[in-house]
Design an enzyme around this catalytic site. Structure first.
Site, short mmCIF file in Angstrom:
data_model
loop_
_atom_site.label_atom_id
_atom_site.label_comp_id
_atom_site.label_asym_id
_atom_site.label_seq_id
_atom_site.Cartn_x
_atom_site.Cartn_y
_atom_site.Cartn_z
N SER A 103 0.88 -1.17 0.00
CA SER A 103 0.00 0.00 0.00
C SER A 103 0.91 1.21 0.00
CB SER A 103 -0.87 0.05 1.26
OG SER A 103 -1.70 -1.08 1.34
N CYS A 104 0.46 2.28 -0.65
CA CYS A 104 1.19 3.54 -0.62
C CYS A 104 0.16 4.64 -0.45
CB CYS A 104 2.00 3.76 -1.89
SG CYS A 104 2.92 5.32 -1.89
N VAL A 105 0.34 5.45 0.57
CA VAL A 105 -0.62 6.53 0.83
C VAL A 105 0.10 7.84 1.06
CG1 VAL A 105 -2.39 4.99 1.78
CG2 VAL A 105 -0.69 5.97 3.29
#
Length: 132
Positions: A103-105
């Protein structure tokens, strides 16, 4: 029983937390910033911070008797998603095909003014997991 992991070659915690916790072969790391453990300061720029953050993760995993090949899941926090392409290129330096889930936020801010922070979940038996 949980085991506390603290790596001597990773930056000291900047709060009340451990570098990682291991339980039943699973390793849960705390987020690592791009802080150089030799200087205690953030590296310059998002690419240098990403590379250092991954190096810090690698060092924490090695202190737990694991490696980057054992990583199952990564979470990458960036202060600007425009930096995603740069961070992604650094990511590819640390992981081989059969990549971990990710995940990348984008976040409003990170501790110490960091531009990127990375945490992982690993399992020492991950190399035994088949891909489908």
């Amino acid at each position: 029983m949980k085991q506390i992991i603290n790596a001597s070659n990773a930056p000291a915690a900047i709060g009340p937390y451990s570098h990682a916790i291991e339980i039943e072969g699973y390793i849960f790391t705390s987020g690592q910033l791009g802080i150089d453990p030799a200087t205690g300061k953030l590296c310059d720029g998002v690419e240098a911070q990403a590379r250092q953050a991954f190096t810090n993760i690698k060092n924490v995993l090695e202190a737990a008797g694991a490696s980057m090949d054992d990583v199952l899941k990564t979470t990458v926090f960036v202060t600007d998603l425009k930096d995603f392409v740069k961070v992604n290129a650094i990511y590819a330096e640390f992981f081989a095909p059969n990549f971990p889930a990710r995940s990348c936020v984008q976040v409003a801010a990170l501790p110490a003014g960091g531009l990127v922070e990375i945490e992982v979940i690993a399992n020492k038996a991950a190399d035994e997991i088949a891909s489908f």
